[in-house]
Design an enzyme around this catalytic site. Structure first.
Site, PDB file in Angstrom:
ATOM      1  N   TYR A 172     -52.437  13.778 -51.001  1.00 42.06           N
ATOM      2  CA  TYR A 172     -52.324  14.856 -50.020  1.00 42.06           C
ATOM      3  C   TYR A 172     -53.262  14.579 -48.843  1.00 42.06           C
ATOM      4  CZ  TYR A 172     -49.779  18.046 -53.176  1.00 42.06           C
ATOM      5  OH  TYR A 172     -48.847  18.636 -53.980  1.00 42.06           O
ATOM      6  N   ASP A 228     -47.065  24.669 -53.028  1.00 42.23           N
ATOM      7  CA  ASP A 228     -47.161  26.114 -52.882  1.00 42.23           C
ATOM      8  C   ASP A 228     -46.474  26.579 -51.598  1.00 42.23           C
ATOM      9  OD1 ASP A 228     -48.669  26.213 -55.202  1.00 42.23           O
ATOM     10  OD2 ASP A 228     -50.588  26.206 -54.149  1.00 42.23           O
TER      11      ASP A 228
END
Length: 278
Positions: free
Chosen positions: A111, A53
């Site tokens: 992540y 994003d």
């Protein structure tokens, strides 16, 4: 010829990975650089392991590109490093093994989310990739909540829905440690795949538990409710980094890609109908 590109970028100056008209994105920036270096008439299309994003960083993004004519991978990597802006770099370019697909052949994505909940320990030089949090967080409570969320579930409560896409994922790890040297909180999030805003929404649930606003079991209740909860804050993007994408060995690439293309919310008879966003 299919090439694999290993990429790193600082997401602050990009509106995410995916190309958007009139906006600066990682995909468009790298595609234009490849087209310029190779003097292609049209911009080549990159396929990545995970679309980050706006504002999200990456150390271990992986993409592939298909070219009509063979090129020397190391030479292409060197030329791209000279041309690309300083907030994105190509760590390596290699010829892809047969069956390699950056998106569908991946086994898992890892992540890391970084938080600092002790203002006196906040490093101003790290403000671009560490989120400053005003309240102390209970790491044990966060980890108790994380354990209740791992496994294969429908994560609709933590995802932005996309028409025609399933929100079923397998969350492999959601664990937080406090580093002894600087008291920084680092949450590791591993899954076979993620849907839009999933990691930052999961972090919002952990933070709510870490602040003692809810018991760890509340996170599980949100998951089972199956819809977005206004009490779950989607955390800021700049604390999130795509650290690694894991692939099987070359012999397992084709089987993994075929498996990943199947929708997990459909009966087996319909599994061969085509690929979807995982």
């Amino acid at each position: 010829m299919r090439l694999r590109l290993d990429l790193s970028y600082d997401g602050a100056g990009f509106r995410g990975w995916a190309t958007q008209p009139g906006l600066r994105t990682v995909q468009e920036t790298v595609e234009e650089a490849i087209g310029t270096v190779l003097r292609l008439g049209t911009r080549p299309a990159l396929t990545c392991a995970g679309r980050t994003d706006a504002g999200v960083h990456a150390r271990g993004q992986v993409a592939h590109v298909d070219l009509d004519d063979p090129v020397e991978p190391d030479q292409l990597a060197r030329r791209l490093r000279r041309l690309l802006p300083p907030d994105v770099t190509v760590r390596a370019v290699t010829e892809a093994a047969p069956g390699f697909d950056a998106r569908f052949a991946a086994l898992e994505r890892r992540y890391a989310y970084r938080l600092q909940d002790r203002p006196a320990r906040l490093d101003p030089l790290a403000r671009g990739h560490v989120v400053a949090w005003p309240k102390p967080l209970d790491v044990d409570a966060m980890n108790a909540a994380g354990l209740l969320l791992t496994g294969e579930h429908d994560f609709a409560a933590f995802c932005r829905r996309r028409e025609g896409a399933t929100t079923i994922r397998t969350l492999l790890e959601l664990s937080t440690v406090r580093r002894p040297d600087d008291a920084l909180l680092v949450t590791t999030v591993r899954a076979d795949a993620f849907c839009h805003s999933m990691v930052r929404a999961l972090m919002g649930a952990l933070v709510a538990v870490g602040e003692s606003r809810h018991e760890p079991t509340w996170a599980r209740d949100v998951l089972l409710a199956g819809e977005r909860d206004s009490r779950v804050k989607v955390m800021p993007a700049h604390g999130l980094v795509l650290e690694e994408v894991v692939y099987p060995d070359d012999a397992g690439l084709v089987a993994r890609a075929e498996q990943a293309r199947r929708r997990r919310d459909e009966p087996p008879a319909r599994e061969s109908e085509g690929s979807v966003d995982r």
